[in-house]
Write a protein that holds these residues in place. Structure first.
Motif, PDB file in Angstrom:
ATOM      1  N   GLN A 249       5.967  -0.602   7.621  1.00 55.78           N
ATOM      2  CA  GLN A 249       4.781  -1.452   7.758  1.00 55.78           C
ATOM      3  C   GLN A 249       3.843  -1.286   6.571  1.00 55.78           C
ATOM      4  O   GLN A 249       3.245  -2.255   6.112  1.00 55.78           O
ATOM      5  CB  GLN A 249       4.060  -1.124   9.058  1.00 55.78           C
ATOM      6  CG  GLN A 249       4.658  -1.781  10.274  1.00 55.78           C
ATOM      7  CD  GLN A 249       4.531  -3.303  10.240  1.00 55.78           C
ATOM      8  OE1 GLN A 249       3.442  -3.846  10.139  1.00 55.78           O
ATOM      9  NE2 GLN A 249       5.661  -3.993  10.311  1.00 55.78           N
ATOM     10  N   LEU A 427       3.971  -8.364   9.733  1.00 56.09           N
ATOM     11  CA  LEU A 427       3.104  -7.221  10.026  1.00 56.09           C
ATOM     12  C   LEU A 427       2.924  -7.056  11.532  1.00 56.09           C
ATOM     13  O   LEU A 427       2.997  -8.032  12.287  1.00 56.09           O
ATOM     14  CB  LEU A 427       1.738  -7.406   9.368  1.00 56.09           C
ATOM     15  CG  LEU A 427       1.704  -7.322   7.840  1.00 56.09           C
ATOM     16  CD1 LEU A 427       0.339  -7.779   7.329  1.00 56.09           C
ATOM     17  CD2 LEU A 427       1.994  -5.905   7.355  1.00 56.09           C
ATOM     18  N   ASN A 428       2.681  -5.826  11.946  1.00 60.77           N
ATOM     19  CA  ASN A 428       2.404  -5.570  13.365  1.00 60.77           C
ATOM     20  C   ASN A 428       1.007  -6.048  13.739  1.00 60.77           C
ATOM     21  O   ASN A 428       0.106  -6.112  12.900  1.00 60.77           O
ATOM     22  CB  ASN A 428       2.512  -4.067  13.656  1.00 60.77           C
ATOM     23  CG  ASN A 428       3.930  -3.565  13.595  1.00 60.77           C
ATOM     24  OD1 ASN A 428       4.887  -4.344  13.752  1.00 60.77           O
ATOM     25  ND2 ASN A 428       4.098  -2.282  13.401  1.00 60.77           N
TER      26      ASN A 428
END
Length: 433
Positions: A249, A427-428
């Motif tokens: 990430q 992306l988280n």
């Protein structure tokens, strides 16, 4: 105390404002005071940033005093890369401090002294001497900025609750943008004389803003934090590089942010296109400052609130908006008459700066919420250093502009923003964790 509480409740509401996440209990009790200190400090430094903007204000005033073009071309890369590259090495020293607000306050005071030095340089010197005076001051300014940037993310994460950080920074952006907008309007309508002395006075006001911020920030109620990872700067920096290999990430965030440097690099090229066909006198500075300030006033709070819900979506949307604005800039280069081009580019800059504010608020909130007390400073330093290196390499865009045309560089920037939107989609949702 009552004023702090009233402002806090106005921002977050009575019920929402009383919930704290990801901060110590003592910091939760001091939320109204801490949020107020962050708002005032950030608003002051961001107002200073606008009044001493290298992309617009410093570039124009150095042109007005006859500084060489190559020195003017150094302003943005030096300001941005100089504030980012040293952070990997500064993080270890800052990490060794249990209370880090003092690092930010001292760095803010140094920045104020440097901006005052720039004002003195443009008032008392001319030509290359003025240019070098500003460059030297800007170099020290950038180094102090690198310390402040690493310290701030960590202090924000310790003193302001999760889901309130984006709103806090976004509100500060809006307040500061109002100051910059007023300055631009005053220049545009002749309320302020369009002269070097007026711009120098603006630099002195900006210096005062940083000094005020240093004093206010020192009042934060910050609990001592973990100091593991502090120590030898070089050894700490090398050890942190392992995060780049193992944290997917973080890799994606750095890639997104690296592509989005296009939104920050593009404004001088928009100004260049307008100047090539419409002139470079100081009187053209006003519309560009107005466009930049108005974009901040209208968008910063909105982006900040959205960042508290999904900084991932903010990065995606601002990337798409930036790409669209730069495509419009390429079209305007060929289709808009020379007499109207400066206004057309100011309009494009307005849209681009809305996107740029989204990028800044989205990336800042994302990196703080993605990390924790143990990793936040390292994440910030690694991402900033990586992007700083990319910014140094971005000096090559000037060569491309001189060989192929400025519009080609803007087209490349549009493609970079489009690619950033795609990368950011992976992306988280760190606010939901």
């Amino acid at each position: 105390m009552a004023l702090h509480t009233a402002a806090y409740d106005a921002l977050f509401g009575d019920d929402e404002g009383r919930v704290c996440r990801d901060i110590p209990e003592s910091a939760c009790n001091a939320q109204p005071e801490n949020v107020s200190a962050h708002l005032i400090s950030l608003a002051a430094t961001k107002a200073g940033d606008g009044l001493a903007d290298p992309k617009l204000v410093l570039a124009w005033v150095l042109n007005a005093v006859g500084a060489p073009a190559f020195l003017i071309g150094l302003l943005v890369p030096l300001r941005e890369a100089g504030a980012l590259v040293p952070q990997l090495f500064a993080a270890g020293a800052i990490r060794s401090l249990p209370v880090r607000k003092w690092a930010w306050a001292l760095a803010s005071a140094v920045q104020g002294v440097c901006v005052a030095g720039m004002g003195v340089a443009v008032l008392t010197l001319s030509g290359a001497a003025a240019g070098w005076g500003v460059i030297v001051c800007l170099s020290v300014f950038a180094l102090a900025r690198s310390v402040a940037s690493v310290a701030y993310k960590d202090v924000l994460g310790k003193t302001v609750s999760k889901a309130k950080r984006g709103t806090t920074t976004g509100t500060a952006d809006t307040l500061s943008a109002a100051v910059v907008l007023a300055f631009g309007l005053a220049l545009s309508f002749g309320v302020l004389e369009r002269s070097v002395s007026v711009v120098a006075a603006a630099l002195f006001v900006a210096a005062g803003c940083w000094m005020l911020a240093a004093v206010v920030f020192s009042t934060l109620a910050e609990e001592p934090g973990a100091t593991g990872g502090g120590g030898n700067a070089f050894e700490t920096a090398i050890s942190q590089l392992s995060l780049l290999r193992t944290d997917k990430q973080l890799q994606r965030f750095i890639a997104t942010r690296g592509l989005l440097i296009a939104t920050g690099l593009a404004p001088p090229y928009l100004v260049t296109i307008a100047a090539q066909r419409g002139g470079t006198d100081l009187g053209q500075l006003g519309p560009f400052i107005v466009a930049s300030g108005l974009a901040s006033v209208l968008s910063s709070y909105f982006w900040g609130r959205m960042s508290d819900t999904s900084s991932r979506r903010v990065l995606m949307y601002s990337a798409m908006m930036g790409s669209g604005a730069l495509v419009l800039a390429v079209g305007a280069t060929f289709l808009v008459p020379a007499s109207l081009l400066a206004y057309a580019m100011a309009a494009v800059l307005f849209v681009l700066m809305i996107a740029y504010k989204g990028v800044r608020l989205g990336r800042s909130t994302h990196i703080v919420d993605m990390g924790n007390e143990d990793t936040r400073a390292s994440y910030t330093a690694l991402s900033n250093t990586a992007v700083g290196i990319l910014l140094l390499l971005a000096a090559g865009f000037g060569v491309v502009a001189s060989l192929a045309g400025t519009w080609v560089v803007i087209a490349v920037f549009a493609c970079m923003c489009a690619a950033a939107a795609i990368v950011a989609a992976g992306l988280n949702e760190v606010q939901q964790a």
